[in-house]
Design an enzyme around this catalytic site. Structure first.
Site, PDB file in Angstrom:
ATOM      1  N   ILE A 136       0.856  -1.175   0.000  1.00  0.00           N
ATOM      2  CA  ILE A 136       0.000   0.000   0.000  1.00  0.00           C
ATOM      3  C   ILE A 136       0.895   1.229   0.000  1.00  0.00           C
ATOM      4  CG2 ILE A 136      -2.036  -1.052   1.060  1.00  0.00           C
ATOM      5  CD1 ILE A 136      -1.129  -0.170   3.763  1.00  0.00           C
ATOM      6  N   ASP A 137       0.351   2.352  -0.452  1.00  0.00           N
ATOM      7  CA  ASP A 137       1.139   3.577  -0.555  1.00  0.00           C
ATOM      8  C   ASP A 137       1.706   3.987   0.796  1.00  0.00           C
ATOM      9  OD1 ASP A 137       0.265   3.666  -3.190  1.00  0.00           O
ATOM     10  OD2 ASP A 137      -1.461   4.921  -2.693  1.00  0.00           O
ATOM     11  N   LYS A 138       2.760   4.771   0.740  1.00  0.00           N
ATOM     12  CA  LYS A 138       3.368   5.298   1.962  1.00  0.00           C
ATOM     13  C   LYS A 138       2.334   6.032   2.817  1.00  0.00           C
ATOM     14  CE  LYS A 138       6.736   8.736   3.501  1.00  0.00           C
ATOM     15  NZ  LYS A 138       7.686   9.795   3.076  1.00  0.00           N
TER      16      LYS A 138
END
Length: 290
Positions: A136-138
């Site tokens: 998942i994105d930062k």
């Protein structure tokens, strides 16, 4: 010999990846191996310009000397960081580790970060074969899946590719959405540093579908639960922004100025392994709704 593709090599051409990993192998041999099927991706013949995807398996059906890898378990990670990471493990058995990633925490080293949670968990587990099979994105928080062996990594990567792993998100968006349930179906295309939504197909675009239902309302915001029907980069962020309801705190696709994006992966079901996890709505979401 085989390689599992992680985030570092995602979207890299197959031939360039092999040149990096196998510097002693002549380029002519790389091209020949790809052409005759002695180098395969996910068990199938491929082309030299194929762009590798996360969790692809590149297998060589001949012997070759591999470039020496850096020992990822030799990074300078403090005992305090290891203890902090340990508290975020929500499930663990002999095959799988499920981790609750915090907001603005990187999953892998790179882009100015000496290490991410992947490297810390390798150190914690004393297991260089540990890999995350989804990411998942930062700026996104919540559940991510880690595998403790290459065999389990391949199994789970296949389950994800076949859409057999169910994931749901709590999402706080700007504005009030009147429809209690709705579906967004569109085409998403990756550009240099962002993803755009298209109404119709064009080359390089991928069909994307997401399902949403309204859970609650706050002042000028709506709490949604989102379920992915496909797994595209920034899918939920782009689709909701395009409909005029960007995620609260999203700096890239919304008007976020906060250091916190309200996108939380709360639910995970891996039927093959009998694993089902559902985390409660985070306190930050409840406070924002009030």
């Amino acid at each position: 010999m085989e390689f599992l593709i992680d985030k570092e090599y995602e979207e890299v051409r197959l031939d360039k990846f092999l040149r990096k990993k196998l510097p002693t192998l002549p380029l002519t041999e790389i091209f020949k191996g790809i052409r005759v099927g002695k180098i395969k991706v996910n068990g199938k013949k491929s082309k030299e310009n194929y762009r590798l995807q996360l969790n692809d398996v590149v297998k060589l059906f001949f012997k070759v000397e591999e470039d020496k890898k850096e020992d990822l378990t030799n990074t300078k990670i403090s005992s305090l960081e290891l203890e902090k990471i340990k508290k975020s493990i929500v499930y663990e058995d002999e095959r799988v580790l499920i981790f609750n990633k915090g907001n603005n925490v990187v999953m892998h080293k790179g882009s100015g970060h000496e290490y991410g949670i992947s490297e810390i968990l390798k150190e914690y587990l004393k297991n260089p074969n540990f890999n995350f099979v989804n990411r998942i994105d930062k700026a996104t928080s919540g559940l991510v899946i880690g595998a403790k062996s290459l065999v389990v990594t391949r199994e789970l990567a296949e389950e994800i590719r076949e859409r057999k792993v169910e994931k749901k998100y709590y999402i706080l968006v700007e504005g009030r959405i009147r429809k209690k349930e709705f579906i967004i179906k569109s085409y998403l295309k990756k550009l240099e540093d962002r993803v755009v939504e298209l109404e119709k197909y064009e080359e390089g675009a991928k069909e994307s579908i997401s399902f949403f239902k309204v859970l609650d309302y706050g002042k000028n915001c709506t709490l949604l639960e989102g379920t992915l029907g496909s797994g595209r980069t920034h899918q939920l962020r782009v689709q909701l922004s395009s409909m005029g309801h960007p995620i609260v705190g999203d700096i890239k696709y919304g008007k976020g100025k906060e250091n916190f994006m309200f996108l939380f992966s709360h639910y995970l079901k891996i039927e093959k392994y009998g694993i089902e996890i559902d985390l409660p709505i985070p306190n930050e979401y409840k406070q924002r709704l009030q």
